[in-house]
Design a protein around this motif. Structure first.
Motif, PDB file in Angstrom:
ATOM      1  N   ALA A  87       0.852  -1.181   0.000  1.00 38.60           N
ATOM      2  CA  ALA A  87       0.000   0.000   0.000  1.00 38.60           C
ATOM      3  C   ALA A  87       0.886   1.228   0.000  1.00 38.60           C
ATOM      4  O   ALA A  87       2.089   1.138   0.246  1.00 38.60           O
ATOM      5  CB  ALA A  87      -0.925  -0.001   1.213  1.00 38.60           C
ATOM      6  N   GLU A  88       0.309   2.375  -0.300  1.00 37.46           N
ATOM      7  CA  GLU A  88       1.074   3.614  -0.421  1.00 37.46           C
ATOM      8  C   GLU A  88       0.716   4.557   0.716  1.00 37.46           C
ATOM      9  O   GLU A  88      -0.442   4.897   0.914  1.00 37.46           O
ATOM     10  CB  GLU A  88       0.776   4.288  -1.768  1.00 37.46           C
ATOM     11  N   PHE A 134       6.994  -2.911  -2.455  1.00 36.90           N
ATOM     12  CA  PHE A 134       6.710  -3.911  -1.428  1.00 36.90           C
ATOM     13  C   PHE A 134       7.931  -4.171  -0.551  1.00 36.90           C
ATOM     14  O   PHE A 134       7.830  -4.200   0.688  1.00 36.90           O
ATOM     15  CB  PHE A 134       6.236  -5.220  -2.068  1.00 36.90           C
ATOM     16  N   THR A 135       9.105  -4.362  -1.168  1.00 36.47           N
ATOM     17  CA  THR A 135      10.288  -4.643  -0.361  1.00 36.47           C
ATOM     18  C   THR A 135      10.647  -3.447   0.525  1.00 36.47           C
ATOM     19  O   THR A 135      11.149  -3.621   1.637  1.00 36.47           O
ATOM     20  CB  THR A 135      11.491  -5.028  -1.245  1.00 36.47           C
ATOM     21  N   ALA A 136      10.351  -2.231   0.054  1.00 32.71           N
ATOM     22  CA  ALA A 136      10.568  -1.053   0.897  1.00 32.71           C
ATOM     23  C   ALA A 136       9.590  -1.042   2.074  1.00 32.71           C
ATOM     24  O   ALA A 136       9.955  -0.682   3.198  1.00 32.71           O
ATOM     25  CB  ALA A 136      10.408   0.221   0.069  1.00 32.71           C
ATOM     26  N   GLY A 151      -1.235   7.676  -0.130  1.00 36.94           N
ATOM     27  CA  GLY A 151      -2.610   7.566  -0.614  1.00 36.94           C
ATOM     28  C   GLY A 151      -2.732   7.394  -2.105  1.00 36.94           C
ATOM     29  O   GLY A 151      -3.849   7.386  -2.639  1.00 36.94           O
ATOM     30  N   SER A 152      -1.632   7.233  -2.814  1.00 38.33           N
ATOM     31  CA  SER A 152      -1.689   7.089  -4.267  1.00 38.33           C
ATOM     32  C   SER A 152      -2.148   5.688  -4.654  1.00 38.33           C
ATOM     33  O   SER A 152      -2.273   4.793  -3.821  1.00 38.33           O
ATOM     34  CB  SER A 152      -0.324   7.389  -4.883  1.00 38.33           C
ATOM     35  N   ASN A 153      -2.420   5.527  -5.943  1.00 35.16           N
ATOM     36  CA  ASN A 153      -2.840   4.231  -6.503  1.00 35.16           C
ATOM     37  C   ASN A 153      -4.125   3.693  -5.883  1.00 35.16           C
ATOM     38  O   ASN A 153      -4.368   2.487  -5.905  1.00 35.16           O
ATOM     39  CB  ASN A 153      -1.746   3.166  -6.351  1.00 35.16           C
ATOM     40  N   PRO A 186      -6.726  -2.284   1.641  1.00 34.86           N
ATOM     41  CA  PRO A 186      -6.932  -1.331   2.738  1.00 34.86           C
ATOM     42  C   PRO A 186      -6.283  -1.728   4.059  1.00 34.86           C
ATOM     43  O   PRO A 186      -6.027  -0.869   4.893  1.00 34.86           O
ATOM     44  CB  PRO A 186      -8.457  -1.263   2.868  1.00 34.86           C
ATOM     45  N   GLY A 187      -6.036  -3.030   4.272  1.00 32.34           N
ATOM     46  CA  GLY A 187      -5.485  -3.455   5.558  1.00 32.34           C
ATOM     47  C   GLY A 187      -3.985  -3.605   5.580  1.00 32.34           C
ATOM     48  O   GLY A 187      -3.399  -3.880   6.636  1.00 32.34           O
ATOM     49  N   SER A 188      -3.338  -3.408   4.430  1.00 32.70           N
ATOM     50  CA  SER A 188      -1.917  -3.723   4.315  1.00 32.70           C
ATOM     51  C   SER A 188      -1.042  -2.916   5.261  1.00 32.70           C
ATOM     52  O   SER A 188      -0.162  -3.462   5.937  1.00 32.70           O
ATOM     53  CB  SER A 188      -1.466  -3.498   2.872  1.00 32.70           C
ATOM     54  N   LEU A 189      -1.246  -1.612   5.301  1.00 30.69           N
ATOM     55  CA  LEU A 189      -0.401  -0.780   6.160  1.00 30.69           C
ATOM     56  C   LEU A 189      -0.652  -1.062   7.640  1.00 30.69           C
ATOM     57  O   LEU A 189       0.283  -1.013   8.451  1.00 30.69           O
ATOM     58  CB  LEU A 189      -0.632   0.703   5.862  1.00 30.69           C
TER      59      LEU A 189
END
Length: 615
Positions: A301-302, A352-354, A305-307, A314-317
């Motif tokens: 996720a960004e 993703f790796t970041a 808020g981009s992409n 929505p739950g990734s962060l």
């Protein structure tokens, strides 16, 4: 009558689509919504877009926020700003057009992220002026920003910004730890812009405070022609850089090691990463506190808020941030498939790796293969879907290390102290008689239950039990052909817990065999358990999956939310299972297992060793 049958067919088709949507992660990859090949030029003398500063990362940062200012004399609500890297885009990167009547596209690479211009404020439609903040990570190339009108489906290029870049775009970044093929080996994988003819990669490491060693690293990459189809082979392609892996061997158990990534340049100077640390694995069978995190389907996720990340994952962060907050209480992580959901947009692997770097640089980040990493028609995957976006497993197999004998066959075993893990690849045939079936039996049989009493099986798709809506429509409450072959192995070798992703929710079963609960307890199991507990933990971050209206008798707990599981082994006899929500990190479901070695050896149905009357 014909009309009635039409609506019956329509509703059945709608239900079929709904089920597949929930399981596979609803909606398109956000970048796939952009019809970039149809971009037309609409450059306007009065339209501007600027992005200061020109040089990023002057203090060694690999992430920086940038404010982009823009003005469009003819603003619309569909205007959007795309971030492109590399910064230069023109027709030279486009493949040849076979039809002479067809116009050669102007842009042939998707942006790495985008935002709508009106997100800058409600006044944009009136004034045409706005500003947006983007978070950029170092991705081995420069960046530019482009202002478009016409929406995502009919993009018209209005203005192009200046180019900006990180001070060292080739810097070594985003280390990912993983268990090696032996308990006392740790692997370090990272990404850089240095090929082997430019610099020699290595890791400098050692016990904290001791003399530091240097271990060489191997270097891999992959090319556009390694992709199996579009978009990975076309608009989604972006050079992945170079992926380096070093093997740190003969580690002392339970020690804290420090390490940093290095590249020796041809002029004998060095490029260094920042310094990281990890704790080495315990000796197999060591009686100590050991903590394991397991989840699937997190995605990326960004933070800017981009992409449209809030609509896609929505739950990734929340999951990422909860793990970072609790990192001092985690020893090893298993992300069991559907990692980045890049779906053929290769730039997203860097993103993703970041995102997981604070976790993966500190504890082993073990992965499994999911449909969004591997599946592509006529590519050898068990399922003939296009879920990987043409990647057919190549980026996942290259970007992360895992101790498989053959990286293209994503099954492996690994040990961590009191645990023995058998990680299956649900995107290749697992049925009886297959190569993978033989591996699974060998892996389960090889567990020394006196030293490693906790035997864990994991796969991406639900090869066990799930009351997901789609599985309920099929009536089997499992991936088709899922448990028919494997359940006798789980029972024979007395697997404690089997974990799955793919279905984006949480569910726990009773200890079960052949569709029957074999233990009446719910929250504390002692002595002989008699069957395997199956857990769906696919709520790492992607779209949630609805449950069947029918709750099977074997389903003890269901949760329509994002979360993860934590296993805590206190010793050989005591295990704590906790399900935590990503939104708050609190425990919402739990159970314990207490038993002795003799309970593991005890005879259970279809799990008895042969005996003889001879004395």
């Amino acid at each position: 009558m014909k009309m009635i049958w039409f609506w019956v067919f329509f509703l059945l088709a709608a239900n079929l689509n709904l089920g597949l949507t929930h399981i596979n992660g609803a909606g398109d990859q956000p970048l796939a919504k952009i019809n970039i090949l149809k971009t037309t030029l609409a450059l306007h003398n009065s339209a501007t877009i600027t992005a200061p500063p020109v040089l990023l990362g002057l203090k060694g940062e690999d992430t920086q926020w940038v404010t982009v200012n823009f003005m469009n004399p003819n603003p619309t609500l569909d205007d959007w700003v795309g971030v492109f890297s590399p910064a230069k885009f023109n027709q030279s990167t486009c493949p040849p057009v076979n039809d002479p009547k067809e116009q050669l596209p102007y842009i042939c690479s998707a942006p790495i992220k985008y935002k709508y211009a009106n997100e800058s404020g409600s006044g944009y439609k009136k004034t045409g002026r706005g500003s947006l903040r983007f978070q950029l990570i170092n991705q081995r190339a420069d960046f530019s920003f482009a202002l478009f009108s016409g929406g995502l489906s009919d993009p018209k290029l209005v203005a192009i910004s200046n180019f900006i870049s990180f001070a060292n775009p080739k810097a070594p970044l985003y280390p990912r730890l993983a268990q090696g093929k032996s308990w006392n080996e740790m692997t370090v994988t990272w990404t850089s812009g240095y090929d082997i003819d430019e610099a020699v990669p290595f890791v400098e490491w050692g016990r904290k405070g001791d003399l530091q060693l240097r271990s060489p690293a191997g270097t891999l990459t992959f090319k556009q022609n390694s992709m199996c189809g579009s978009p990975a082979r076309t608009v989604g392609w972006r050079d992945p850089g170079f992926i380096h892996t070093s093997f740190l061997k003969n580690l002392w158990p339970n020690f804290v090691y420090t390490y940093r990534l290095g590249h020796l340049l041809s002029n004998d100077s060095f490029v260094w990463s920042k310094t990281y640390s990890f704790k080495s694995s315990p000796f197999p069978g060591q009686d100590s506190l050991q903590r394991v995190l397991i989840f699937g389907d997190m995605g990326k996720a960004e933070r800017d808020g981009s992409n449209e990340y809030s609509d896609y994952q929505p739950g990734s962060l929340n999951t990422t941030d909860q793990l970072i907050r609790d990192l001092s209480n985690i020893d090893i992580v298993f992300h069991i498939g559907d990692l980045a959901y890049s779906n053929g947009y290769i730039s997203q692997w860097d993103q993703f790796t970041a995102q997981v770097e604070p976790i993966a640089s500190t504890v082993p980040y073990m992965i499994a293969s999911g449909n969004h990493e591997r599946d592509w028609p006529n590519s050898g995957s068990f399922y003939d879907t296009k879920d990987s976006g043409g990647e057919c497993g190549v980026p996942a197999e290259t970007m992360f290390y895992f101790p498989a004998e053959n990286r293209a066959k994503f099954w492996y075993s690994t040990d961590y102290g009191l645990f023995h893990f058998c990680i299956a690849d649900s995107e290749h045939d697992w049925r009886e008689g297959s190569e993978q079936y033989r591996f699974i039996e060998q892996c389960l049989a090889s567990a020394d239950r006196h030293r490693q009493p906790w035997l864990i099986f994991a796969a991406h798709r639900v090869l066990g039990y799930s009351s997901d809506y789609w599985y309920g429509q099929e009536g089997s409450f499992e991936e088709p052909m899922g448990r028919e072959s494997l359940q006798k192995l789980w029972q024979k070798y007395k697997v404690d817990i089997a974990f799955y992703g793919h279905v984006h929710n949480y569910e726990r079963t009773c200890p079960i065999y052949q569709n029957q609960c074999v233990n009446k307890e719910r929250n504390h199991y002692s002595g002989v358990v008699n069957g395997t507990i199956h857990v769906v933990v696919g709520g790492g971050g992607s779209h949630l999956s609805v449950f069947s209206e029918v709750t099977p008798k074997w389903s003890l707990y269901r949760d329509y939310d994002w979360g993860f599981v934590k296993l805590t082994a206190f010793n050989h006899s005591s295990l704590l299972f906790e399900y935590k929500k990503s939104r708050d990190g609190k425990v919402y479901d739990s159970f314990t297992i207490s038993r002795d070695y003799r309970d593991v050896l005890a005879c259970v149905h279809d799990g008895c060793e042969a005996t003889t009357l001879a004395s």
